[in-house]
Design an enzyme around this catalytic site. Structure first.
Site, PDB file in Angstrom:
ATOM      1  N   ASP A  32       0.847  -1.190   0.000  1.00 52.55           N
ATOM      2  CA  ASP A  32       0.000   0.000   0.000  1.00 52.55           C
ATOM      3  C   ASP A  32       0.884   1.242   0.000  1.00 52.55           C
ATOM      4  OD1 ASP A  32       0.990  -0.343   2.522  1.00 52.55           O
ATOM      5  OD2 ASP A  32      -0.839   0.248   3.566  1.00 52.55           O
ATOM      6  N   ASP A  45       1.908   4.629   1.865  1.00 46.70           N
ATOM      7  CA  ASP A  45       1.867   5.270   3.184  1.00 46.70           C
ATOM      8  C   ASP A  45       1.836   6.786   3.027  1.00 46.70           C
ATOM      9  OD1 ASP A  45       2.198   2.820   4.767  1.00 46.70           O
ATOM     10  OD2 ASP A  45       4.193   2.758   3.866  1.00 46.70           O
TER      11      ASP A  45
END
EC number: 2.7.7.19
Length: 472
Positions: free
Chosen positions: A194, A196
């Site tokens: 993912d 950040d």
């Protein structure tokens, strides 16, 4: 029409029926919100959702009719609510959606200025070899026999990442990237999961993401605020798999963070990320990761080191290394590092291992020589008074003997102090250079004892748009 009748008319239109007395009493102060929700142009909203679908969810087989039905269902949901708490949650979330979606996510599909892919071309191979040596010297604990509960990643992450890349370009003043994706932009060999982020409106953004996922996919995600991480919110899917997370910071903090732009996206200066990485190695679980993630950690550490060497003109062949003396008070959970050798705006740094103790001191100190709260960027405040800096160290403290700090923790404490200097652009040159060179000659010593970090108290709070729950 008198005032009471006007209010009743608005509430009646919103609920699709006459309000009962309790509903009237609760909603009579909300009529401005209700009017905005009632007058919200849902046709334009549907068009924006549809454009987001074709831009970020191309491979999803969903019809326009399904999207329209989900939008209509949510904007009439208040008519089926019978509990006042749920009704107020619906009002709050609908109001947030109608007032923020267009400028938050709706703009992501409008025509953008052209951008030119840019990168800093550096040769990371030499520093990757040095990173191997550093990690080998940091490999001082045995592999954990405990099965760690790593969060499972939702299949929604691929779609959310596409949204985030565009969001980072369109909202560069309020959102900044760090972690593996930011390093991937520097070094394509680095893989990421993912994305950040730090941002100044995390709650609004994440709620809008939750609605976008709901309207396009029909899936229900939940926002969870975790008490032991400052201003941190995470999104989980219906199976509690990780979708994305974000730290919220003030705009004044965002403006202070050193950053670089790559492909029209700002990333946190890799030197800041390097210092946080060195700091985090004082966590025993991070040291355990060296056994299972050596190659991944090495390429990331090598990339951070090479950028810092290049950007901050670190001389690797200098003989100057870290020279700090310390005192440790295990019983009172305090550590003092002596930075007398370095020309800083203080002589020693006082590290509290309990955040409340630092906050007590700050509250009873009306006048300081310098003070800054860097929120989630460093997870601490810094106060300077009478040639002493006071701060909070949020990680575990490692010992090499009964009363000696482990070299890994000395480096971590120094990194924490340096975060203040690099972010405020004050007096960091000599200390930063000495720390980088010292990493290359760390003595490999077993960990004798671990002083735990302080325990945070508090409750998890949740936002669930499906169950109409908003706990602040």
């Amino acid at each position: 029409m008198d005032r009471r009748n006007q209010i009743t008319s608005v509430i009646r239109e919103y609920l699709g029926r006459n309000p009962v007395p309790k509903e009237y009493e609760v909603l009579k102060k909300q009529t401005l919100k209700l009017s905005k929700i009632i007058n919200f142009n849902k046709d334009t909203f549907f068009f924006l959702i549809k454009k987001n679908k074709y831009t970020f969810f191309k491979d999803l087989n969903v019809s326009d009719e399904e999207i329209q039905e989900r939008i209509d269902e949510y904007f009439t949901k208040q008519r089926r609510a019978r509990r006042l708490g749920n009704l107020l949650a619906i009002v709050e979330l609908q109001k947030l959606l109608v007032s923020s979606f267009t400028k938050t996510l709706g703009v992501l599909t409008t025509k953008a200025l052209e951008y030119y892919p840019s990168n800093i071309r550096l040769d990371y191979s030499f520093m990757e070899k040095i990173a191997d040596n550093i990690l080998d010297s940091y490999n001082v604990v045995k592999p954990s026999e405990e099965v760690k509960g790593r969060h499972k990643v939702s299949d929604l992450v691929l779609h959310v990442n596409k949204i985030m890349e565009e969001y980072l370009r369109r909202h560069s003043n309020s959102c900044i990237c760090y972690g593996s994706y930011s390093l991937h932009l520097l070094n394509k060999k680095i893989e990421y999961g993912d994305i950040d982020i730090l941002q100044t409106n995390a709650r609004i953004f994440l709620i809008n993401i939750a609605f976008l996922i709901r309207f396009i996919t029909g899936r229900c995600v939940v926002l969870l605020k975790v008490p032991f991480l400052k201003n941190y919110v995470v999104i989980h899917d219906e199976n509690l798999n990780h979708v994305m997370d974000s730290f919220n910071i003030k705009q004044s903090t965002m403006d202070k963070i050193p950053k670089i732009m790559i492909d029209n996206m700002y990333i946190v200066d890799p030197c800041i990320q390097l210092l946080n990485t060195i700091k985090m190695f004082s966590q025993i679980d991070r040291l355990e990761d060296i056994h299972t993630k050596f190659d991944k950690l090495s390429i990331r550490l090598g990339t951070l080191l090479e950028y810092t060497r290049y950007r901050y003109s670190i001389l690797l062949d200098s003989e100057s290394i870290l020279d700090v003396k310390y005192k440790i008070d295990i019983q009172n959970r305090k550590i003092i590092l002596d930075f007398k050798k370095y020309n800083l705006n203080y002589i020693k740094c006082y590290f509290f291992l309990d955040e409340d103790e630092l906050k007590k001191l700050i509250r009873k100190t009306p006048k300081t020589d310098d003070y800054i709260d860097l929120e989630a960027v460093t997870n601490s405040e810094y106060m300077i008074l009478n040639k002493t800096m006071y701060t909070y160290f949020s990680n575990t403290t490692l010992l090499r003997s009964k009363d000696e700090l482990h070299p890994i923790t000395i480096n971590a404490l120094t990194s924490h102090a340096l975060l203040y200097h690099v972010i405020t652009k004050k007096f960091y040159d000599d200390l930063l250079g000495d720390l980088i060179r010292s990493l290359m000659i760390v003595e490999k010593v077993p960990v004798y004892e671990i002083i735990p970090r302080d325990k945070k108290r508090g409750k998890h709070t949740i936002i669930d748009i499906e169950k109409d729950v908003v706990f602040h």
